[in-house]
Every structure is written in C-alpha cells, then in structure tokens.
Design an enzyme around this catalytic site. Structure first.
Site, mmCIF file in Angstrom:
data_model
loop_
_atom_site.group_PDB
_atom_site.id
_atom_site.type_symbol
_atom_site.label_atom_id
_atom_site.label_comp_id
_atom_site.label_asym_id
_atom_site.label_seq_id
_atom_site.Cartn_x
_atom_site.Cartn_y
_atom_site.Cartn_z
ATOM 1 N N LYS A 172 -5.829 12.620 28.312
ATOM 2 C CA LYS A 172 -6.839 11.662 28.789
ATOM 3 C C LYS A 172 -7.940 12.476 29.457
ATOM 4 O O LYS A 172 -7.871 12.726 30.662
ATOM 5 C CB LYS A 172 -6.228 10.714 29.826
ATOM 6 C CG LYS A 172 -5.223 9.720 29.298
ATOM 7 C CD LYS A 172 -4.810 8.787 30.436
ATOM 8 C CE LYS A 172 -3.519 8.087 30.141
ATOM 9 N NZ LYS A 172 -2.967 7.385 31.308
ATOM 10 N N GLY A 224 9.738 12.069 28.897
ATOM 11 C CA GLY A 224 8.743 11.549 27.958
ATOM 12 C C GLY A 224 8.529 12.365 26.702
ATOM 13 O O GLY A 224 8.202 11.827 25.648
ATOM 14 N N GLU A 258 4.587 18.766 26.220
ATOM 15 C CA GLU A 258 4.377 17.631 27.128
ATOM 16 C C GLU A 258 3.999 16.385 26.340
ATOM 17 O O GLU A 258 3.380 16.475 25.282
ATOM 18 C CB GLU A 258 3.231 17.962 28.096
ATOM 19 C CG GLU A 258 3.672 18.266 29.509
ATOM 20 C CD GLU A 258 4.144 17.044 30.295
ATOM 21 O OE1 GLU A 258 4.696 16.097 29.694
ATOM 22 O OE2 GLU A 258 3.968 17.052 31.516
ATOM 23 N N ASP A 259 4.343 15.241 26.879
ATOM 24 C CA ASP A 259 3.945 14.001 26.231
ATOM 25 C C ASP A 259 2.467 13.714 26.468
ATOM 26 O O ASP A 259 1.718 13.446 25.546
ATOM 27 C CB ASP A 259 4.817 12.823 26.710
ATOM 28 C CG ASP A 259 4.915 12.723 28.236
ATOM 29 O OD1 ASP A 259 4.316 13.548 28.956
ATOM 30 O OD2 ASP A 259 5.614 11.803 28.716
ATOM 31 N N ASP A 277 6.926 5.998 28.850
ATOM 32 C CA ASP A 277 7.533 4.802 29.431
ATOM 33 C C ASP A 277 6.646 4.179 30.493
ATOM 34 O O ASP A 277 5.723 4.797 31.004
ATOM 35 C CB ASP A 277 8.855 5.176 30.116
ATOM 36 C CG ASP A 277 8.622 5.959 31.417
ATOM 37 O OD1 ASP A 277 7.956 7.006 31.348
ATOM 38 O OD2 ASP A 277 9.065 5.494 32.484
ATOM 39 N N ARG A 285 10.115 3.354 25.615
ATOM 40 C CA ARG A 285 10.113 4.710 25.052
ATOM 41 C C ARG A 285 10.356 4.722 23.549
ATOM 42 O O ARG A 285 9.866 5.579 22.833
ATOM 43 C CB ARG A 285 11.198 5.563 25.714
ATOM 44 C CG ARG A 285 10.938 5.917 27.163
ATOM 45 C CD ARG A 285 11.894 7.031 27.603
ATOM 46 N NE ARG A 285 12.007 7.126 29.054
ATOM 47 C CZ ARG A 285 11.161 7.804 29.832
ATOM 48 N NH1 ARG A 285 10.154 8.443 29.298
ATOM 49 N NH2 ARG A 285 11.334 7.845 31.137
ATOM 50 N N ASP A 292 -2.632 13.652 32.013
ATOM 51 C CA ASP A 292 -3.498 12.617 32.574
ATOM 52 C C ASP A 292 -4.399 13.282 33.619
ATOM 53 O O ASP A 292 -5.451 13.809 33.285
ATOM 54 C CB ASP A 292 -2.581 11.533 33.163
ATOM 55 C CG ASP A 292 -3.337 10.330 33.690
ATOM 56 O OD1 ASP A 292 -4.551 10.254 33.467
ATOM 57 O OD2 ASP A 292 -2.710 9.458 34.315
HETATM 58 P P1 IMP Z 1 -0.561 13.871 35.366
HETATM 59 O O1 IMP Z 1 0.076 14.705 36.437
HETATM 60 O O2 IMP Z 1 -1.484 12.832 35.961
HETATM 61 O O3 IMP Z 1 -1.258 14.695 34.312
HETATM 62 O O4 IMP Z 1 0.576 13.030 34.696
HETATM 63 C C1 IMP Z 1 1.516 13.597 33.849
HETATM 64 C C2 IMP Z 1 2.771 12.763 33.675
HETATM 65 O O5 IMP Z 1 2.570 11.402 34.072
HETATM 66 C C3 IMP Z 1 3.134 12.720 32.223
HETATM 67 O O6 IMP Z 1 3.994 13.765 31.876
HETATM 68 C C4 IMP Z 1 3.777 11.351 32.093
HETATM 69 O O7 IMP Z 1 5.150 11.444 32.387
HETATM 70 C C5 IMP Z 1 3.089 10.508 33.126
HETATM 71 N N1 IMP Z 1 1.969 9.725 32.552
HETATM 72 C C6 IMP Z 1 0.641 9.951 32.675
HETATM 73 N N2 IMP Z 1 -0.090 9.032 32.031
HETATM 74 C C7 IMP Z 1 0.808 8.209 31.448
HETATM 75 C C8 IMP Z 1 0.665 7.045 30.599
HETATM 76 O O8 IMP Z 1 -0.431 6.572 30.238
HETATM 77 N N3 IMP Z 1 1.840 6.467 30.203
HETATM 78 C C9 IMP Z 1 3.067 6.936 30.552
HETATM 79 N N4 IMP Z 1 3.237 8.019 31.333
HETATM 80 C C10 IMP Z 1 2.113 8.636 31.787
HETATM 81 MG MG MG Z 2 6.861 9.763 32.504
#
Ligand code: IMP
Ligand code: MG
Length: 207
Positions: free
Chosen positions: A163, A76, A131-132, A191, A197, A135
């Site tokens: 977020k 991402g 990082e993209d 994605d 993407r 969340d």
């Molecule tokens: P986390 O572990 O919940 O912080 O999620 C991190 C990873 O989940 C990111 O690096 C993304 O690859 C994916 N991700 C989280 N939220 C989104 C979203 O809204 N769209 C797409 N990918 C997401």
């Molecule tokens: Mg992803």
C-alpha cells in the site's frame, strides 16, 4: 544482491490492483465465506496465480546457484509462500517467524513483538523475507533491522501486496506482487481478527 534485469523490469511494472467497477465477491458454495462486509475483489485468483509465477521466475533467476532461505512471516504469508515456493525452480529452505500484528484492529500500532523466532541461525545465508502485505512498513522495518543484525549474506523482501500511499518508512521491497489502494484487505492469507484467510482472492473489507 546484484541487480537483475528481470527483477528491475518487474519492479517497474508492478500491477496496480483496483477494481474497474465495484463488484461483489464471487459467491462461494461454502457458507462460512459469505459475509456482508466483504467488498470488491481487488486481486482475483487468476491474477494471483499469474503474478506469483512471475515473482517466482524473477527470484529463480536472481538466486540461481545460490543457497536460498525463505522466511515466512506468520500467519498471513503462508498461503502466498506455499504457492510461491512451489513455483521456484530452486532448492531452497523455509523458516518462519511470528510477530505481533494489529490484533483485531485495522491499523498498525507500530509496536512489533517477536512471538516466534527462527529455528536456525541465518549468518552467511541468502535470506528472502516473504510477507503478505506492507502497509505502514513499520513491521518490515523492524524485521529488516532485526535480521540484518544476524549477519546474513544478503537480505531482501518479497511482498505480495504493497500500500504505497500509507508508507511511513523509506523502504520498498525488492519484489512486489501488487500495489493496492489504502484499504483494509482480506483473503489469500490476510485476515481480519483471524477471519477470511481462506478466500482464494484478495478483497476489500467494508467496515
Ligand atoms: P505494517 O507494519 O503497517 O506495514 O503492517 C504489516 C502487517 O499488518 C502485515 O504483515 C499484516 O499482517 C497486517 N496488515 C496490514 N494491512 C493489512 C490489511 O489490509 N489486511 C490484513 N492485514 C494487514
Ligand atoms: Mg496479519
């Protein structure tokens, strides 16, 4: 990393992306980008460009004279990373890691697996994870713990999107592009089941 005035000011002024009025994604001449599930654009191409440049200016100031290693988190982050790295006025290197994400679901499982590790050791290096999106923060928490164990000189995070309402761990990336509402977003590298993407903006995905 010593606090930098520019980075701290940036942090206080993280733009909150939210559409003023519901609108649909701009039309693209390329048919493959058109999807009925694409919702409103949360961050447009011009905002992305401007903010990536601001982040790069802050990082350039903070790491002046240092040997910086960017770590891109596949897949991402590659669009953001490519634009960000070209805006940096620094001689830096880049390496990549791939970790498991959600598969085709839209919620973090909290289970993180390294699919591809770094090519080289990071001991003694100034490391910036690119990082993209953050969340729940679970992926980043895992990455930070894992990389900290390899004894870098410094370890920070630059995330394009955050977020805040969904955070499950007490960590805030040092550099954040935009805070967004708790919606699933795609585009600019992000994605859903490997699609969307290449969109030049970040849009919500209506399911
Ligand atoms: P986390 O572990 O919940 O912080 O999620 C991190 C990873 O989940 C990111 O690096 C993304 O690859 C994916 N991700 C989280 N939220 C989104 C979203 O809204 N769209 C797409 N990918 C997401
Ligand atoms: Mg992803």
């Amino acid at each position: 990393m010593p606090p930098s005035g520019i980075a701290d000011a940036l942090h206080r002024l993280i733009p909150r992306a939210a559409p003023a009025t519901p609108s649909h994604a701009p039309n693209h001449s390329t048919n493959f980008l058109v999807s009925p599930n694409l919702g409103e654009v949360l961050v447009g191409p011009d905002e992305l460009k401007r903010r990536v440049r601001e982040l790069a200016e802050a990082v350039t100031a903070d790491y002046a004279g240092k040997d910086l290693l960017l770590i891109g988190v596949l897949k991402g982050a590659i669009f953001f990373l490519a634009d960000f790295m070209r805006e940096l006025d620094l001689d830096c290197e880049v390496d990549f890691m791939a970790i498991s994400s959600y598969g085709s679901s839209t919620r973090s499982s909290g289970v993180v697996r390294i699919l591809k590790d770094l090519d080289a050791a990071i001991e003694g290096r100034h490391v910036l994870i690119v990082e993209d999106i953050v969340d729940s923060g679970l992926t980043l928490q895992y990455l930070l713990r894992n990389l900290a164990g390899r004894k870098p000189e410094s370890l920070e995070v630059c995330a394009l999107l955050l977020k805040p309402s969904n955070s499950q761990v007490p960590l805030t990336p040092r550099y954040v592009g935009f805070e967004i509402p708790d919606r699933f977003v795609v585009g600019y590298g992000l994605d859903h089941a490997e699609r969307y993407r290449a969109l030049p903006y970040v849009a919500a995905l209506d399911e």
